[in-house]
Design an enzyme around this catalytic site. Structure first.
Site, short mmCIF file in Angstrom:
data_model
loop_
_atom_site.label_atom_id
_atom_site.label_comp_id
_atom_site.label_asym_id
_atom_site.label_seq_id
_atom_site.Cartn_x
_atom_site.Cartn_y
_atom_site.Cartn_z
N CYS D 110 -16.01 5.97 23.51
CA CYS D 110 -16.25 4.55 23.31
C CYS D 110 -15.33 4.03 22.22
O CYS D 110 -15.38 4.49 21.09
CB CYS D 110 -17.71 4.34 22.91
SG CYS D 110 -18.09 2.66 22.40
N CYS D 114 -15.58 -3.76 22.54
CA CYS D 114 -16.00 -4.65 23.62
C CYS D 114 -17.18 -5.53 23.23
O CYS D 114 -17.32 -6.64 23.74
CB CYS D 114 -16.38 -3.84 24.85
SG CYS D 114 -15.11 -2.68 25.35
N HIS D 302 -21.27 -7.92 29.22
CA HIS D 302 -21.19 -6.58 28.65
C HIS D 302 -21.47 -5.49 29.69
O HIS D 302 -20.92 -4.39 29.60
CB HIS D 302 -22.15 -6.46 27.46
CG HIS D 302 -21.78 -5.35 26.54
ND1 HIS D 302 -20.49 -5.12 26.11
CD2 HIS D 302 -22.54 -4.37 25.95
CE1 HIS D 302 -20.46 -4.07 25.32
NE2 HIS D 302 -21.70 -3.59 25.21
N TYR D 306 -18.81 -1.86 31.01
CA TYR D 306 -19.00 -0.43 31.19
C TYR D 306 -18.03 0.18 32.19
O TYR D 306 -18.07 1.37 32.49
CB TYR D 306 -20.46 -0.11 31.50
CG TYR D 306 -21.23 -0.03 30.20
CD1 TYR D 306 -21.53 -1.17 29.48
CD2 TYR D 306 -21.55 1.21 29.64
CE1 TYR D 306 -22.16 -1.09 28.25
CE2 TYR D 306 -22.19 1.29 28.42
CZ TYR D 306 -22.49 0.14 27.73
OH TYR D 306 -23.10 0.23 26.51
N CYS D 308 -15.32 0.82 31.35
CA CYS D 308 -14.62 1.78 30.49
C CYS D 308 -15.02 3.21 30.85
O CYS D 308 -14.22 4.14 30.71
CB CYS D 308 -14.91 1.52 29.02
SG CYS D 308 -16.64 1.81 28.58
#
Lengths: 496, 496, 496, 496
Positions: D110, D114, D302, D306, D308
């Site tokens: 992480c 973000c 948000h 994810y 990512c």
């Protein structure tokens, strides 16, 4: 000449209690390494100790609940710890599973004594078969060994998995012939073996090891077809204990961050450097044709032993339920539904293991073996369901499982009060108790005991593909196709 | 005065063979409807007949393999068909399951005789309990009934599911009081009942019915707390046989398109219009407090009976393997892997059912009952795995399962040769045999027997949520939480 | 000499409305068989008609919602039905998907017009590429063909799947050379083709067919590397319509038992017996090297077209919600949760298809092609999720889906009232409406439209394994391994 | 009077490079704790540093690949880092996702930036809406803040999750009013807030924080309806960094055992003790009616972020492929199949996120917001698939992942050579490289970055149940039911 008696001198007095067991480990001259350092007294090593505690519970259970964890043995001629018993009826295998689940519940980890138990079971029948067909006396030797072990109540480690090197090649074609354990020399007294065994559960916490071949062999691999027993402190043995997730939390101070401070598992690399084995402790030497049977019987026993994970599942379900209560959401329908799902999966595993035990059949030696298909099916579910149970436990527990401050933060005068203030759950719950339960969930899902609950559930007793191969072998497609043809109205087989 | 003997006059000669059974169904004056028409002789009706054939296999198996499908009964004092046996030891329940799986394999469908068997089991113990606590003589009556049934070797249908109407209301609050079966009148000879039972498996193929309440009741619902037995041709009974997917393929000509031309299941709506039941055949009348036990024991037996679906699974796995062979792809790794997965799921169900049987416990009456948790877990897996097995079977079989020409096309002079030319598989396989296997796969996955293999696997013996409720009840969270707290180091319970 | 104009004479007046379309099908001299009989007028055949109705909706939508189902074409030089449009920007492919989902919602079945659309897309770019590299003029011919088709607004069927025979052998090694469609003769006017195409969606409901090779070919298979267009009533064509589950419910009387009486899909076997194709309609003849591209582009388009199943999913979710309401359980948390899960799975499929469209890229011809990886991923989810959605729908609906009496029973004077009495749901719901919704759920999960919703979701546009092969090709493992090595601190590639 | 300029004095020179960023963190007077000790210079703390390195990659990427990670902003009037950009078209949100996946690939963890980005997006439109309806000037203030932030190129942390205490009670009914962040005092210059925010991603690595309410509020909770921005070193702020699995491997010596020595995530508890916020940095104060919108918009942004995790998935797939190569089993069909499955699941997540971005819509402020349904669906898949990907990675990698000796063992003169000998894989692979890849797999599946890959995938941006509630809200059941009724032939709505 070599005298077997001296090898057993240490065990003149049987180990009875958990304390006896701890004492039995002290003062040995083993060659043990952990994190780059020789460990002279593993029993006092804070990272290793939890794994010893877990093994000690196998003794404690036998004293606290003898009906569950002890049994009368014809071999030993006395009441023995069930972890040393050769099953002679289906209920022996069922009782074994009850004991394993209970120990899973008590320790929340791998208590390590099953491998040896399953090795005893497999060797019992295979040595019998070899003797019957080859006129050897392995079985007699083996019975003598087991009798001593039962009377002394020792821990036997079962050593099977070789390093294997290039997996596309058999032992004799490996660049390094030691990549499978082998006999390098024989003399009048015994044999000398070289090689290594990987992922050895509870190796350092054992008293004796039984080593076995790891796969089917052919005639050219006969020097690798060897079974024997050695004391763990035999000259030539070296142990390297593997790192586990969060292992060093045991030395971070306090007992909170570990999640389960008392209990953990252990796996080690064992290196054999010309280790001598007297013939009394050699149970196969060159009978390559029996290697496959030995492996299959061992895995058939051992795959059912993964019933222990349902005990860990019980703990995790309980922890998730407690966490939900702490959050005041235990009555939410989605929480209850997740607990039901976790239970359903856990009991499915239990059912499969039980069925494999109830369906066990006797072999020529009189030992009972679990049903092979069902045992493989059971283990295969173990490679899947604990992962989903763990995911659901984390779902219920919330993100704090991985963002929570440490115990030392809680003890700090500046921030301890802030943590107590802001991490409080529903009224009446101590913040520290809430934290303890969350750390236990961390421990089982992404911490030290996730090693045993998840990864070893995948690979222990054979990786998923190994079970699929066994299931394929046992699925009797010809019979199933015949049934289909009959119902479809196809009168004759469609293929020769 | 009413004479019970006359009711049994038809069964003076026991039914032994499958043919006896077929004959026993002929010439009855039942009030049966199918697709809007009264069916005077169901045994000769081409759509109904396959369901009768399936039931007949329960007789054939007992003559062909008596060790599997018959057993000595203390009640009947003779060797009886296992479908009429009250289990008095775990192995009785295990043997029952072996018989069920074998019949699933033989018929590829629902053979319908389990509901009555499980009703017998449940009533045996509940009537015993009522008598013990209330001084009634239901159990004696029930034993007499079972003895006659065993000696005559009849088919008993178990009738439980009421229409229920508005599910948020109990029986006495329904707009129409008949939406749950109830006693509407009593006289010196017996009782009169009104209502209906839904989804009644094999109803028209039975000789007698046992009706039972469908759920927990309270005192105000005492007229609905009724159990009794009636012959299927009792005055006041009407049957409406439900439509099944592809049911009329049985009359489309030929035997190919049906997929499984010989065997099918059957479910009917049974309407009770003031049906008289003499007291000798009344086994509960108003003892509302026992309705819950009766339902729970019945479902605990019956959920394990879904082991039969593993027999259907065997057929479907075999059919998929045959289809792969016909396509010449049986050696492809993804095909083999899918067959393994199907087998794994099928044997997981089998294991759960077996475990529930092995773990059965005696009740006060001496009858053995499956383990409740494991039986629910077994059935819950049945609500999932057959769907995945069916999906994999279709995956292996290919799209032809749903695009294939009909048997009549094959017989047509113009296009028959074209079909034979273009639908040929690998050399040596007759096109018609390939087609037969694909039709069987259609039959089990999207055809007539998918009714039993899929949808009834979901809802029979209770829908998925019913099992989840039972699992929730049995999951002993307090014990599990205590284990978690102990390992986490939480000394005291965190909630009162 | 051959005159192409005459072939198009039938379409001098464009087809505009759904009625126009129905009329366009009448009076044709096609060689169509169903259940062993020649069907002279398919549009009037009660079993076939629902499939024609579904196709007709593609016309109706264009008149009712032109912004959704029509588009201006540069090729045709006019506003055309979107089912004939070559995508020239990502939004064309997105809009196509919106149209497909809406048609899925309107019909609850396969509306059959996508195959031709995707064939047009694939041929557009492949003919362009061949011309560019080989100096042929296929693309010009193809554009002329498409222009006529667009202006006339005809239905084009795409014909790809060959019978394949022994799947381990290429076309030229098959025992019967016709097992793959091939050129058997050429003359000055055109070519003559023999063979067959299987599982042809909407074949009988089309006006023209484009046939294409089914797989990668090599030089020796050049006679099998052929693409062309023929009118569906060309001499030498024979159609055998496949049986579908419950197809004959269309003739059982009434409209209830069918579940969805108006709409269904259609798949046929098409046999080509020396069918003549004038060169103007030949778009590939021997350029074997382009067969692979054609197949890959077609499947990349077509796998995304399975977005239509989300429209069927919408219907099934709606039906399940309605059934729950009828039972009075719509507020139960487990019911809501199942509807959420169904929606989640359905929208996951939608997302994957959408992403594949948004990520489309132009080819040399200017046509846009969906992202190959994402299109395969989308279809692969289609091979899984509809099965789970269907299972959940049946779970919510209850067992009555497969045990319900027929419409004729409802109309019978004796039992109709009983059915109305006992099948009533919650107050205010007509029993017949409850039955209709349950029959619709049967239709989509185990009835006629389960053919399209389930089995064709598995195999249409390629079976699951075909997608896995494409995913394997596109997964760029080398790049991923490099990322892993970089983070792990492995400085150099570990393999050459 | 309070001067906002001074608050920004530290950022007079924009942060450009990764080094600039590291320097910007030095010498701050933050009140940071980790494991019970105050951390004076987090950037030099070996356990914290990897999380800073991960954040620094957001700067490095912008310099290395400006087309990916920078964008021209109308607000800032210059080219800015994309992590500070308010999306004004769908492609902005698509580009954001490409950047996020790439950073996931680069860091395997992480990268923490973000949350602030998504907070900016949500506040942009909500402040606009408040102003439009209430005549406030929050949006003007907010734009000024964002302009400064963009020009300075700072890291903004988004702070949303309150401790919540008893979850069944709203803020004003909590025993301790600070359990939700609130305004405790106002004066002429600004407001003073008390409370805490949990699980704050990258908090210590940020320059400024935006705090926001965590849920829907009512009028009585108006003091809790507060949004504002503060520098991370504002007086009154205290940070407690949470423990992560294996966090201390960063100080165990060497870089092997960590698995990914360079990169990790960070989450902290932030305590606010009367923290002053000048009005220029207050963006909501009491407008409780807008709290729900703010939360929903933030989570809609948000949940798509994810994506990512697909970057982490890429790394894990690559690592598994490399491990298979090292074992010499990369060509085994079951290995390839597992890699395909991992890719399929990973790309399914990617597709859902992409679709949510492509389907974004403008809000009144001009900012674009992802599609809410698809964003929830995307995140919901993120709560499932990484767990299965991780399981498959461990399956491929083998048990050595959790039993491997430490780097210190490798360096030890006695046992280092033994490890090199026995842990060798296929010829040509250095044992240490094999170990590095296995440690990376441990890191992502049961080690430090499993925190981000697994547990935060469950709970970040809302736990699974939060998505299910949003999916339920958006699933438009009435429309779906109407479609079902129409096809079933139910003419009228069955319920009012």
């Amino acid at each position: 000449m070599f005298d077997v008696q001296t090898l057993w001198a240490d065990f003149a007095r049987p180990i009875v209690s958990a304390d006896d067991y701890l004492n039995s480990l002290r003062g040995r001259q083993m060659n043990v390494y952990f994190r780059g350092e020789r460990v002279l007294e593993p029993v006092e090593h804070p990272v290793i100790r939890p794994s010893i505690n877990a093994m000690a519970e196998t003794y404690r259970l036998a004293t606290e609940r003898p009906e569950l964890a002890s049994v009368r043995s014809e071999i030993g001629g006395c009441q023995i710890n069930r972890f040393l018993h050769v099953a002679t009826k289906p209920n022996d295998l069922v009782a074994k599973q009850e004991m394993q689940r209970e120990l899973g519940r008590r320790t929340g980890t791998c208590f390590q004594r099953c491998v040896g138990l399953d090795a005893i079971g497999a060797c019992h029948s295979v040595t019998f078969d070899i003797d019957a067909e080859r006129g050897t006396d392995y079985h007699k030797r083996f019975i003598a060994f087991v009798r001593r072990a039962q009377v002394a109540n020792i821990v036997i480690g079962g050593a099977m998995t070789d390093p294997k090197g290039d997996r596309s090649k058999p032992p004799h074609q490996q660049a390094d012939l030691d990549l499978f354990l082998r006999v390098v020399r024989r003399d009048d007294n015994g044999i000398y073996v070289c090689g290594a065994k990987m992922h050895q559960t509870g190796a350092v916490n054992s008293h004796w090891l039984i080593f076995m071949p790891t796969m089917r062999m052919t005639e050219v691999d006969r020097d690798w077809a060897v079974v024997g027993a050695v004391p763990v402190d035999a000259p030539g043995l070296t142990y390297v204990i593997g790192r586990q997730t969060n292992d060093t939390r045991a030395v971070d101070g306090g007992d909170l961050d570990a999640g389960n401070a008392r209990f953990a598992g252990q796996e080690a690399l064992i290196v054999f450097d010309e280790v001598f084995v007297p013939y009394d402790h050699v149970f196969m030497d060159g009978e390559w044709a029996y290697a496959a049977s030995l492996v299959e019987r061992f895995t058939t026993y051992h795959r059912s032993s993964y019933v222990c994970k349902t005990g860990l599942g019980d703990v995790l379900i309980g922890a998730a339920a407690a966490a939900a209560e702490h959050n005041g959401v235990e009555a939410a329908s989605h929480i209850k539904d997740k607990l039901v799902e976790m239970t359903h999966l856990n009991e499915t595993i239990y059912s499969c293991c039980l069925a494999a035990a109830f369906r066990s059949k006797p072999m020529a030696s009189g030992a009972y073996l679990n049903d092979e298909m069902l045992s493989n099916v059971a283990k295969h579910n173990v490679t899947r369901f604990p992962f989903e149970i763990a995911r659901l436990a984390q779902d219920i527990a919330g993100g704090l499982v991985v963002t929570m401050p440490s115990e030392k933060d809680l003890q700090n005068n500046e921030i301890g009060p802030l943590i107590r203030k802001f991490l409080q759950g529903k009224s009446g719950v101590e913040t520290i108790d809430r934290m303890r339960i969350l750390r236990l969930i961390e421990n089982l899902t992404i911490g030290r005991n996730a090693v045993g609950y998840l990864t070893e559930s995948l690979h222990g007793a054979g990786s998923p593909q190994a079970q699929r191969i066994q299931i394929a072998r046992g699925m009797r497609l010809e019979d199933k196709k015949a049934r289909a043809r009959s119902l479809a109205g196809v009168s004759e087989p469609t293929s020769p």
